[in-house]
Design a protein around this motif. Structure first.
Motif, short mmCIF file in Angstrom:
data_model
loop_
_atom_site.label_atom_id
_atom_site.label_comp_id
_atom_site.label_asym_id
_atom_site.label_seq_id
_atom_site.Cartn_x
_atom_site.Cartn_y
_atom_site.Cartn_z
N GLU A 193 0.83 -1.19 0.00
CA GLU A 193 0.00 0.00 0.00
C GLU A 193 0.87 1.25 0.00
N VAL A 194 0.62 2.15 -0.94
CA VAL A 194 1.31 3.44 -0.96
C VAL A 194 0.27 4.54 -0.97
N LEU A 195 0.69 5.72 -0.56
CA LEU A 195 -0.23 6.84 -0.42
C LEU A 195 -0.39 7.60 -1.73
N ASP A 196 -1.59 8.13 -1.92
CA ASP A 196 -1.82 9.14 -2.97
C ASP A 196 -1.53 10.49 -2.35
N LEU A 197 -0.49 11.16 -2.81
CA LEU A 197 -0.06 12.43 -2.24
C LEU A 197 -0.31 13.55 -3.25
N PRO A 198 -1.11 14.55 -2.88
CA PRO A 198 -1.40 15.66 -3.79
C PRO A 198 -0.11 16.32 -4.28
N GLY A 199 -0.02 16.50 -5.58
CA GLY A 199 1.13 17.17 -6.17
C GLY A 199 2.29 16.25 -6.47
N TRP A 200 2.16 14.97 -6.12
CA TRP A 200 3.26 14.02 -6.32
C TRP A 200 2.75 12.76 -7.01
N ARG A 201 3.56 12.18 -7.87
CA ARG A 201 3.22 10.97 -8.61
C ARG A 201 4.13 9.83 -8.15
N HIS A 202 3.53 8.74 -7.70
CA HIS A 202 4.30 7.58 -7.25
C HIS A 202 5.03 6.94 -8.43
#
Length: 308
Positions: free
Chosen positions: A12-21
């Motif tokens: 599981e990884v986070l959805d972070l506004p302004g950033w693309r995994h």
């Protein structure tokens, strides 16, 4: 969001506004600015999770606060060492999303060398196994009569080749490194690694901790052309820390790391055969608690700060 590793397990990884995994390793998740095209930005966001791995498996269990401890310890060490590093910032004001402040760093994107740079000041682990077979570590001859935990006459550079996720890194010789990166870069990697180790070993010893060995990674900063320290540095995940007061060569030394996890996984209680290919079992609560306490103790003793 989930990310699948090469052993087929999803993380599981986070959805972070302004950033693309863009990538997930055993412990860290890597992001790049969403407004830039893939690979175009000179910055990356490195987020340390609470995941824990053992024997090349990422476990289903997590260790609370582990990501924060690793990040804060790395940041402390980056401040102590006189080596160029990749950190740009670690606060909301620097651009770190509030959801991951404390366990994330914005860093310069480096062109990483395909070498794990390892310095050893003491004989143990894979180095001990090779020594018992040939009297050498990564091809470097060592004196006779050394035992598990022996201090070496001087620190040695024992590199390994980076392996794919889930595979073992392979010990290589210094000559192998020159063949991979060239004579000049190999000499710089060796010298920087040993310089870093000697300084960190001194600092740790002043705090009653032995730094037995450590693994670091370097890359070239495209903007400056300077070889730069990247990834994490001098954490319990990348280094062997021993209590100086209880150091006693001749047997395995208790470490400030995930030894409780390794010991339980290989015990009869776990019922797990690490050669079976099956996912490792969930850790008991007491193993999780003791492992967290060991990480906290390492952080507090080394930095002199209270973890909260």
């Amino acid at each position: 969001m989930t990310s699948e590793n090469t052993k087929g397990y999803t993380t599981e990884v986070l959805d972070l506004p302004g950033w693309r995994h863009i990538y997930s390793g055993k412990v860290r998740d890597l992001y790049e600015p969403a407004e830039a095209g893939p690979g175009e930005s000179g910055e990356v966001l490195v987020v340390a999770s609470d995941r824990i791995s053992a024997y090349d498996y990422v476990l289903a269990s997590t260790i609370p606060d582990k990501g924060r401890i690793l990040t804060q310890m790395s940041l402390w060490w980056f401040e102590q060492l006189n080596v160029p590093n990749h950190v740009i910032g670690s606060t909301v004001d620097d651009g770190v999303p509030a959801e991951v402040v404390g366990r994330a760093m914005i860093c310069r994107r480096l062109e990483m060398y395909p070498v794990e740079c390892i310095a050893r000041g003491y004989l143990t682990g894979s180095g001990l196994l090779e020594y018992r077979e040939s009297g050498t570590v990564c091809g470097i001859p060592l004196p006779e009569g050394l035992v598990d935990g022996s201090r070496l006459p001087e620190a040695i550079f024992t590199p390994s080749a980076k392996a794919e996720f889930g595979e073992h890194d392979e010990n290589i010789t210094y000559e192998d490194v020159t063949g991979m990166v060239g004579d000049e870069a190999a000499a710089q990697l060796r010298d920087l690694t040993l310089e870093l180790y000697r300084e960190a070993e001194r600092i740790a010893r002043e705090r009653g901790i032995i730094l037995a060995d450590t693994k670091v990674e370097f890359g070239v900063d495209p903007a400056s052309g300077i070889i730069t320290l990247g990834d994490e540095v001098l954490t319990p995940d990348s280094s062997r820390f021993w209590d100086a007061a209880s150091w006693e060569p001749g047997h395995a030394q208790p470490s400030f790391d995930k030894q409780f996890v390794r010991d339980w996984l290989t015990s009869d209680e776990s019922g797990w055969d690490r050669a079976s290919g099956e996912e490792a079992p969930v850790l008991p609560d007491d193993v999780v608690t003791r492992t967290r306490a060991r990480y906290v103790e390492a952080y507090e003793r080394l930095t002199g700060r209270t973890f909260s």
